[in-house]
Design an enzyme around this catalytic site. Structure first.
Site, PDB file in Angstrom:
ATOM      1  N   HIS A 190       0.831  -1.208   0.000  1.00 23.81           N
ATOM      2  CA  HIS A 190       0.000   0.000   0.000  1.00 23.81           C
ATOM      3  C   HIS A 190       0.868   1.262   0.000  1.00 23.81           C
ATOM      4  CE1 HIS A 190      -3.655   2.371   1.182  1.00 23.81           C
ATOM      5  NE2 HIS A 190      -2.731   3.157   1.683  1.00 23.81           N
ATOM      6  N   GLU A 191       1.785   1.332   0.935  1.00 27.30           N
ATOM      7  CA  GLU A 191       2.621   2.540   1.045  1.00 27.30           C
ATOM      8  C   GLU A 191       3.536   2.678  -0.170  1.00 27.30           C
ATOM      9  OE1 GLU A 191       1.706   4.673   3.199  1.00 27.30           O
ATOM     10  OE2 GLU A 191       0.421   3.286   4.325  1.00 27.30           O
ATOM     11  N   HIS A 218       1.751   4.566  -2.808  1.00 31.62           N
ATOM     12  CA  HIS A 218       1.844   6.028  -2.622  1.00 31.62           C
ATOM     13  C   HIS A 218       3.213   6.526  -3.104  1.00 31.62           C
ATOM     14  CE1 HIS A 218      -1.841   6.853  -0.426  1.00 31.62           C
ATOM     15  NE2 HIS A 218      -1.590   5.927   0.493  1.00 31.62           N
ATOM     16  N   GLU A 221      -4.621   7.866  -2.889  1.00 33.05           N
ATOM     17  CA  GLU A 221      -5.114   6.608  -2.332  1.00 33.05           C
ATOM     18  C   GLU A 221      -5.447   5.614  -3.456  1.00 33.05           C
ATOM     19  OE1 GLU A 221      -4.752   6.109   0.772  1.00 33.05           O
ATOM     20  OE2 GLU A 221      -5.988   4.376   1.264  1.00 33.05           O
TER      21      GLU A 221
HETATM   22 MG    MG Z   1      -3.034   5.371   2.116  1.00 28.04          MG
END
Ligand code: MG
Length: 503
Positions: A269-270, A273, A299
């Protein structure tokens, strides 16, 4: 970067100072979350407050303000990237120009105290300790909305701070659609013979070496294309990403010794980003275009990698031998379908950050409805605890016994941010819509089966990352997918995927 006239060039040069100060503050913030000695918190707060004050002064500087006005008047004569910079500067400046400095200072003071009160209230499971702070924060947000200005609903002014142009009306349509569809899907899943209340492969009885988990995350980062030479991979209480420069984008994850999924999924997830920030065109460095355009689009990049890739059963086919090699004692004999079900386990729970793909947006629907009702005085802060419980029962089918697991769950309100939560759902919507387009142009399943993520990253770089903040979210989504944002793609994706897994 080419500039049409000297005013524009000067404006961007002056903005460079704001940008550098903001990034220095980001570094202090990263350090605060990762390294700060317990006794240093007051000193750090003072350092950060000083930087905030410098940044505010830069925005309010009369020379900067008049340059921005001059350039704005002539914006039709500018190039497209210049026009985008001016639009972004005016959007950011709005807060400093319209909201009185006393209110900004009071807000900052209120939220510092509120954060401490929230921590105490959560620890003691006592909502009353936080209530007066929350009441004041709501009042200050209402005042801020009045100063910022809005047409229909004061909540619109707050939403716009996090996602340019987002309105209450759009949120209402989006969440109503999701609520109807997802509560239905949840019931189908819960009736399936494959549905499990608890899992055999993870939990108290099991031990997954933390060292192996870290190595698995490093494997995933390499596979995704995260440039570790322009970043840093660490650990923190809550995973997050900090953008200090295009060549310094740091991420963290967390670890659970009983379950390898949280660390791996948070890392992916990170990294999503971070890949966005690392992929912005070099030309835009330190200009108002140099980072991801909005929280929702940001996101979308993290959720794309986490869900559309990471939890995709086809990618898990590729990952099965990898997982088995890292954790042979636990997973060597586990068939691929079981591993896929492990990563796609749907189970109503009390906590948003632990929620699966199906129930996640229901947690957000609840928060959106409460925020909108609080800002427009439809409900009172003192009734929140009870309303939270009632809505949890209605939407997700579970009820928190404590406020710690209920109304005190998230940190966001103590920071004073209202209007932030819906961007999490927007991210899921954008991700599903982008995936739909990507699949028309690339054989996604085939690529994931082979673990070829480089081709997928190139597509995102080309269509989304390189542009930084050149296009606002509504424009970007139309350019990429050819249509306006809709919840249909997410609903279709979740229905197809989970009806198949839980057939
Ligand atoms: Mg996030």
């Amino acid at each position: 970067m080419h500039y049409t006239n000297t005013h524009t060039r000067k404006l961007v040069e002056q903005y460079r100072e704001i940008s550098l100060l903001n990034k220095t503050k980001a570094l202090l913030d990263w350090d605060l979350n990762v390294n700060l000695p317990p006794k240093a918190s007051e000193a750090r707060a003072a350092q950060m407050a000083q930087l905030t004050s410098l940044i505010t002064d830069r925005w309010l500087d009369s020379g900067f303000k008049s340059l921005l006005e001059k350039v704005t008047e002539k914006k039709d004569t500018l190039t497209q990237p210049e026009q985008a910079m001016v639009r972004n500067l005016n959007w950011s400046a709005k807060y400093y120009y319209r909201v009185p400095k006393e209110l900004i200072v009071e807000f900052s003071k209120t939220t510092s105290e509120a954060f401490m009160a929230w921590q105490q209230a959560k620890k003691e499971d006592n909502f009353k300790l936080f209530l007066p702070h929350l009441t004041k924060i709501i009042k200050l947000n209402q005042l801020t909305a009045e100063h910022l200005g809005f047409t229909d609903n004061p909540y619109d002014a707050l939403l716009d701070q996090f996602e340019q142009g987002l309105t209450t009306q759009q949120c209402k349509i989006m969440f109503e659609h999701l609520r109807t569809e997802l509560t239905t899907l949840l019931k189908v899943i819960q009736k399936s013979k494959h549905h499990r209340e608890s899992l055999d492969l993870v939990g108290e009885k099991h031990h997954y070496s933390l060292k192996r988990q870290r190595q698995l995350s490093q494997f995933a980062l390499k596979k995704l294309g995260y440039d570790i030479q322009a970043g840093h991979f660490g650990q923190s209480a809550h995973p997050f990403t900090t953008n200090i420069h295009r060549l310094d984008v740091r991420i963290t994850t967390w670890y659970d010794r009983h379950d390898p999924r949280p660390s791996l999924m948070a890392t992916i997830h990170e990294a999503g980003h971070a890949l966005y920030e690392q992929g912005v065109s070099e030309e835009y460095d330190l200009t108002p275009l140099d980072s991801g355009v909005s929280l929702g689009i940001h996101e979308s990049q993290s959720r794309f990698w986490e869900n559309q890739v990471g939890r995709n059963p086809i990618f898990l086919h590729f990952m099965t031998p990898v997982l088995q090699a890292f954790f042979p004692e636990q997973l060597a004999d586990v068939p691929e379908e079981e591993i896929s079900r492990l990563f796609n386990h749907v189970q109503p729970s009390l906590t948003r950050v632990e929620a699966d793909e199906v129930t996640y947006n229901l947690h957000l629907a609840l928060r959106y409805e409460l925020e909108e009702a609080l800002i427009t005085n439809k409900i009172k802060p003192k009734d929140l605890s009870e309303i939270w419980k009632a809505k949890m029962k209605e939407y997700i089918g579970v009820v928190p016994m404590t406020d710690r697991e209920g109304v005190l769950q998230d940190v966001h309100w103590s920071y004073g941010v209202f209007g932030y939560f819906p961007t999490y759902t927007l991210g899921n919507l954008y991700a599903a819509q982008f995936t739909q387009t990507l699949k028309k142009e690339l054989p996604l399943d085939e690529l994931l089966r082979r673990g070829d993520l480089g081709t997928v990253l190139s597509w995102l770089r080309e269509n989304i990352h390189q542009h930084g903040s050149l296009y606002w979210p509504d424009e970007l989504v139309k350019r990429v997918s050819g249509e306006e944002l809709t919840a249909t793609y997410l609903v279709d994706y979740l229905n197809t995927k989970y009806r198949s897994i839980y057939s």
